[in-house]
Write a protein that holds these residues in place. Structure first.
Motif, PDB file in Angstrom:
ATOM      1  N   GLN A  37       0.720  -1.352  -0.004  1.00 57.99           N
ATOM      2  CA  GLN A  37       0.009  -0.024  -0.008  1.00 57.99           C
ATOM      3  C   GLN A  37       0.956   1.271   0.031  1.00 57.99           C
ATOM      4  O   GLN A  37       1.688   1.314   0.963  1.00 57.99           O
ATOM      5  CB  GLN A  37      -1.037   0.259   1.226  1.00 57.99           C
ATOM      6  CG  GLN A  37      -1.907   1.047   1.232  1.00 57.99           C
ATOM      7  CD  GLN A  37      -3.170   0.646   2.206  1.00 57.99           C
ATOM      8  OE1 GLN A  37      -2.828   0.439   3.181  1.00 57.99           O
ATOM      9  NE2 GLN A  37      -4.304   1.444   1.646  1.00 57.99           N
ATOM     10  N   PRO A  39       1.132   5.414  -0.247  1.00 56.03           N
ATOM     11  CA  PRO A  39       0.542   6.572   0.379  1.00 56.03           C
ATOM     12  C   PRO A  39      -0.609   7.011  -0.623  1.00 56.03           C
ATOM     13  O   PRO A  39      -0.397   7.174  -1.774  1.00 56.03           O
ATOM     14  CB  PRO A  39       1.323   7.777   0.620  1.00 56.03           C
ATOM     15  CG  PRO A  39       2.793   7.052   0.643  1.00 56.03           C
ATOM     16  CD  PRO A  39       2.833   5.704  -0.447  1.00 56.03           C
ATOM     17  N   ARG A  40      -1.745   7.295  -0.253  1.00 55.52           N
ATOM     18  CA  ARG A  40      -2.950   7.494  -0.832  1.00 55.52           C
ATOM     19  C   ARG A  40      -3.428   6.755  -1.937  1.00 55.52           C
ATOM     20  O   ARG A  40      -4.154   7.067  -2.797  1.00 55.52           O
ATOM     21  CB  ARG A  40      -2.709   9.093  -1.228  1.00 55.52           C
ATOM     22  CG  ARG A  40      -2.399  10.184  -0.305  1.00 55.52           C
ATOM     23  CD  ARG A  40      -2.205  11.493  -0.717  1.00 55.52           C
ATOM     24  NE  ARG A  40      -0.687  11.429  -1.532  1.00 55.52           N
ATOM     25  CZ  ARG A  40       0.525  11.295  -1.114  1.00 55.52           C
ATOM     26  NH1 ARG A  40       0.707  11.352   0.103  1.00 55.52           N
ATOM     27  NH2 ARG A  40       1.433  11.288  -1.999  1.00 55.52           N
ATOM     28  N   LYS A  41      -3.044   5.604  -1.701  1.00 56.22           N
ATOM     29  CA  LYS A  41      -3.480   4.657  -2.969  1.00 56.22           C
ATOM     30  C   LYS A  41      -4.045   3.452  -2.229  1.00 56.22           C
ATOM     31  O   LYS A  41      -3.857   3.178  -0.823  1.00 56.22           O
ATOM     32  CB  LYS A  41      -2.315   4.099  -3.810  1.00 56.22           C
ATOM     33  CG  LYS A  41      -1.821   5.110  -4.638  1.00 56.22           C
ATOM     34  CD  LYS A  41      -0.734   4.666  -5.491  1.00 56.22           C
ATOM     35  CE  LYS A  41      -0.334   5.664  -6.563  1.00 56.22           C
ATOM     36  NZ  LYS A  41       0.557   5.216  -7.572  1.00 56.22           N
ATOM     37  N   ASP A  42      -4.942   2.519  -2.591  1.00 51.35           N
ATOM     38  CA  ASP A  42      -5.440   1.570  -2.266  1.00 51.35           C
ATOM     39  C   ASP A  42      -4.371   0.427  -1.923  1.00 51.35           C
ATOM     40  O   ASP A  42      -3.429   0.241  -2.946  1.00 51.35           O
ATOM     41  CB  ASP A  42      -6.693   0.804  -3.308  1.00 51.35           C
ATOM     42  CG  ASP A  42      -7.850   1.755  -3.286  1.00 51.35           C
ATOM     43  OD1 ASP A  42      -8.625   1.823  -4.219  1.00 51.35           O
ATOM     44  OD2 ASP A  42      -7.968   2.490  -2.380  1.00 51.35           O
ATOM     45  N   ARG A  43      -4.934  -0.641  -1.180  1.00 48.98           N
ATOM     46  CA  ARG A  43      -3.972  -1.568  -1.107  1.00 48.98           C
ATOM     47  C   ARG A  43      -3.750  -2.757  -2.421  1.00 48.98           C
ATOM     48  O   ARG A  43      -4.948  -2.760  -3.139  1.00 48.98           O
ATOM     49  CB  ARG A  43      -4.094  -2.853   0.012  1.00 48.98           C
ATOM     50  CG  ARG A  43      -3.176  -3.843   0.290  1.00 48.98           C
ATOM     51  CD  ARG A  43      -3.503  -4.507   1.509  1.00 48.98           C
ATOM     52  NE  ARG A  43      -3.349  -3.649   2.793  1.00 48.98           N
ATOM     53  CZ  ARG A  43      -4.206  -3.297   3.543  1.00 48.98           C
ATOM     54  NH1 ARG A  43      -5.595  -3.557   3.289  1.00 48.98           N
ATOM     55  NH2 ARG A  43      -3.938  -2.599   4.755  1.00 48.98           N
TER      56      ARG A  43
END
Length: 122
Positions: A37, A39-43
Motif C-alpha cells: 500500500q 501513500p494515498r493509494k489502495d492496497r
C-alpha cells in the motif's frame, strides 16, 4: 499465527531487496500473499504462493521483477524484488490463510502481519 514482515529499507532505483515473512509457528498448509500500500493509494496485490508452491501468482506491475518463494521448514516466505522502481515505494504486508487456495483479496486472509516499508528513490 503471527506474521512478521521484514527486510524493507531505502534503496535507489534499479536496486534489489529481499523481504521475509516469518510465521510464529508452522504455516500448516497456508497459502501466503504479499500486498503493498502506497501513500494515498489502495492496497495492491503483489504475489501469492501456495503451501507446496504449486500455485504462484504475481500482480501485473511486478511480474518479471519480483519472485516469491517459501521455506516451510523455516516458516518463512520470501519476496525477492529486483529492478526496483520509485512506484514500488509502499508498505509491504504479508498475509496467510489455511483455507484459501488462491486469493488476490487481502481481506480474505485470516492472518495478516505488520508491514515493512520499502522506499525506492530515483
Amino acid at each position: 499465527v503471527q506474521l512478521q514482515a521484514s527486510g524493507g529499507g531505502l534503496v535507489q532505483e534499479g536496486a534489489s531487496l529481499k523481504l521475509s515473512c516469518e510465521s510464529s509457528r508452522s504455516f500448516g498448509g497456508s497459502g501466503v500473499g504479499w500486498f503493498r500500500q502506497a501513500p494515498r493509494k489502495d492496497r495492491e496485490f503483489v504475489a501469492f504462493i501456495s503451501w507446496r508452491s504449486t500455485i504462484i501468482d504475481y500482480g501485473d506491475s511486478v511480474k518479471g521483477r519480483f519472485t516469491i518463494s517459501r521455506d516451510n521448514a523455516k516458516n518463512t516466505v520470501y519476496l525477492q524484488m529486483n529492478n526496483l522502481r520509485p512506484e514500488d515505494t509502499a508498505v509491504y504486508y504479508c498475509a496467510a490463510d489455511t483455507v484459501l487456495a488462491h486469493s488476490r483479496d487481502f481481506e480474505k486472509y485470516n492472518y495478516k502481519g505488520q508491514g515493512t516499508l520499502v522506499t525506492v528513490s530515483s
